[in-house]
Design an enzyme around this catalytic site. Structure first.
Site, PDB file in Angstrom:
ATOM      1  N   GLU A 193      14.380  28.415 -13.892  1.00  0.00           N
ATOM      2  CA  GLU A 193      14.675  29.810 -14.240  1.00  0.00           C
ATOM      3  C   GLU A 193      13.577  30.318 -15.169  1.00  0.00           C
ATOM      4  O   GLU A 193      13.271  29.700 -16.186  1.00  0.00           O
ATOM      5  CB  GLU A 193      16.041  29.930 -14.914  1.00  0.00           C
ATOM      6  CG  GLU A 193      16.379  31.321 -15.386  1.00  0.00           C
ATOM      7  CD  GLU A 193      16.255  32.376 -14.278  1.00  0.00           C
ATOM      8  OE1 GLU A 193      15.613  33.416 -14.544  1.00  0.00           O
ATOM      9  OE2 GLU A 193      16.786  32.158 -13.172  1.00  0.00           O
ATOM     10  N   SER A 253      25.332  29.228  -8.520  1.00  0.00           N
ATOM     11  CA  SER A 253      24.833  28.107  -7.721  1.00  0.00           C
ATOM     12  C   SER A 253      24.605  26.823  -8.527  1.00  0.00           C
ATOM     13  O   SER A 253      24.994  25.736  -8.073  1.00  0.00           O
ATOM     14  CB  SER A 253      23.545  28.505  -6.999  1.00  0.00           C
ATOM     15  OG  SER A 253      23.754  29.643  -6.204  1.00  0.00           O
ATOM     16  N   HIS A 289      27.422  30.707  -1.483  1.00  0.00           N
ATOM     17  CA  HIS A 289      28.065  29.537  -2.082  1.00  0.00           C
ATOM     18  C   HIS A 289      28.952  28.782  -1.098  1.00  0.00           C
ATOM     19  O   HIS A 289      29.139  27.575  -1.224  1.00  0.00           O
ATOM     20  CB  HIS A 289      28.851  29.962  -3.320  1.00  0.00           C
ATOM     21  CG  HIS A 289      27.965  30.480  -4.404  1.00  0.00           C
ATOM     22  ND1 HIS A 289      28.369  31.399  -5.338  1.00  0.00           N
ATOM     23  CD2 HIS A 289      26.651  30.216  -4.685  1.00  0.00           C
ATOM     24  CE1 HIS A 289      27.356  31.675  -6.156  1.00  0.00           C
ATOM     25  NE2 HIS A 289      26.314  30.967  -5.770  1.00  0.00           N
ATOM     26  N   ASN A 305       8.219  29.374 -13.073  1.00  0.00           N
ATOM     27  CA  ASN A 305       8.313  30.142 -11.844  1.00  0.00           C
ATOM     28  C   ASN A 305       8.863  29.255 -10.727  1.00  0.00           C
ATOM     29  O   ASN A 305       8.323  28.183 -10.448  1.00  0.00           O
ATOM     30  CB  ASN A 305       6.909  30.668 -11.483  1.00  0.00           C
ATOM     31  CG  ASN A 305       6.898  31.496 -10.220  1.00  0.00           C
ATOM     32  OD1 ASN A 305       7.134  31.001  -9.132  1.00  0.00           O
ATOM     33  ND2 ASN A 305       6.601  32.775 -10.385  1.00  0.00           N
ATOM     34  N   GLY A 306       9.935  29.697 -10.092  1.00  0.00           N
ATOM     35  CA  GLY A 306      10.590  28.883  -9.077  1.00  0.00           C
ATOM     36  C   GLY A 306       9.730  28.597  -7.867  1.00  0.00           C
ATOM     37  O   GLY A 306       9.785  27.507  -7.280  1.00  0.00           O
ATOM     38  N   ASP A 314      16.694  31.612  -3.761  1.00  0.00           N
ATOM     39  CA  ASP A 314      17.524  32.800  -3.924  1.00  0.00           C
ATOM     40  C   ASP A 314      16.847  33.798  -4.869  1.00  0.00           C
ATOM     41  O   ASP A 314      17.344  34.063  -5.962  1.00  0.00           O
ATOM     42  CB  ASP A 314      18.895  32.355  -4.475  1.00  0.00           C
ATOM     43  CG  ASP A 314      19.808  33.522  -4.787  1.00  0.00           C
ATOM     44  OD1 ASP A 314      19.627  34.591  -4.196  1.00  0.00           O
ATOM     45  OD2 ASP A 314      20.697  33.360  -5.651  1.00  0.00           O
ATOM     46  N   HIS A 321      15.749  29.681  -8.261  1.00  0.00           N
ATOM     47  CA  HIS A 321      16.034  30.883  -9.060  1.00  0.00           C
ATOM     48  C   HIS A 321      17.468  30.764  -9.592  1.00  0.00           C
ATOM     49  O   HIS A 321      18.387  31.413  -9.108  1.00  0.00           O
ATOM     50  CB  HIS A 321      15.868  32.143  -8.212  1.00  0.00           C
ATOM     51  CG  HIS A 321      14.480  32.341  -7.680  1.00  0.00           C
ATOM     52  ND1 HIS A 321      13.974  31.622  -6.617  1.00  0.00           N
ATOM     53  CD2 HIS A 321      13.479  33.176  -8.069  1.00  0.00           C
ATOM     54  CE1 HIS A 321      12.729  32.015  -6.372  1.00  0.00           C
ATOM     55  NE2 HIS A 321      12.399  32.961  -7.245  1.00  0.00           N
TER      56      HIS A 321
END
Length: 287
Positions: A115, A97, A19, A141-142, A162, A42
């Protein structure tokens, strides 16, 4: 797999690195008035209660962000990151995030979140229902999302990747996905967070090397910065895979984490490495 829950780890040393670098990059993007698109592959829920049983069980926030903010000599370069999260910490809330990204984007910018976990997706939606900014939330799905939606219409922008790294395959998927989107979106800033785990060292090294080779093959002049924050020596303890400790719910302890940044902002390495050394001095675990 969808078993990973970030609630156990919110506000830990890995979140601090991720971050802090994320805040630096978003502040850099905001230096120009031109709009940009920011992707988060994600996202998780975006908001974490540090008094939740999951957080208290691991005490990772107590040894991470809560330990950091109690320091009297905070590094000046941490001001931007801490400005985002500090106010909510008074209520024992840590921003993930997506909420940090929301803080930085302006009315002309777009934030696209993804997500897949159904519960986390619903929590994410709930945490953004009052937003006044241009935020799109996808239950998908990211990896698929970022490949499908890049390059964005704005051209300017970045993506935070991530994944949980629950599976060995995640390292290879990350390398292939990043190489794919870098070819499509050559000027996009790509931020990849990754864990430092001794038993996965070969997978991590292969992932990083593969990404760097492919990016440089696409454009030899692309700026790549690899930042690592280590809170313990990698030989000071032994990590095991999650499945091996499932019966006692023991999660492997990272000895640190890294951020690989492609198309890194000017002076990212020079400005962040002294801060990372400072963070290591604060967060270092006793052997």
């Amino acid at each position: 797999m969808l078993s990973y829950q970030h609630s156990y780890h919110a506000g830990n040393h890995a979140d601090i690195l991720k971050h802090f670098v994320l805040s630096y990059v978003m502040e850099y993007l905001n230096k120009k008035e031109k709009p940009y698109t920011f992707f988060d592959t994600h996202s998780a829920s975006g908001v974490f209660d540090l008094l939740d049983n999951k957080s208290l069980k691991t005490s990772e926030a107590q040894n991470g962000i809560l330990k950091l903010i109690n320091q009297n000599d905070l590094h000046q370069q941490l001001d931007v990151y801490l400005k985002v999260v500090k106010e909510n910490l008074k209520n024992n809330i840590y921003f993930g995030s997506p909420k940090i990204e929301e803080f930085f984007i302006r009315q002309q910018d777009t934030l696209i979140l993804s997500e897949l976990h159904p519960t986390e997706f619903q929590n994410l939606k709930n945490n953004f229902y009052k937003t006044t900014k241009n935020v799109q939330i996808h239950n998908r799905n990211g990896w698929e999302m970022i490949k499908a939606l890049t390059p964005p219409k704005t051209k300017r922008g970045a993506v935070l990747i991530d994944p949980s790294y629950e599976q060995k395959e995640d390292y290879e998927i990350a390398a292939k996905t990043i190489s794919f989107i870098n070819k499509k979106w050559s000027n996009g800033i790509i931020l990849l967070w990754y864990p430092l785990l001794k038993y996965r060292q070969d997978d991590i090294n292969l992932m990083i090397q593969s990404i760097c080779n492919n990016v440089k093959e696409n454009n030899q002049n692309t700026e790549i910065v690899n930042l690592q924050l280590c809170i313990a020596d990698k030989d000071s303890h032994t990590e095991v895979e999650l499945a091996e400790n499932a019966e006692v719910n023991k999660i492997p302890r990272l000895y640190g984490s890294g951020m690989l940044v492609i198309n890194a902002p000017y002076l990212l390495k020079e400005n962040t490495e002294p801060v990372i050394k400072y963070l290591e001095s604060i967060l270092k675990m006793e052997s």
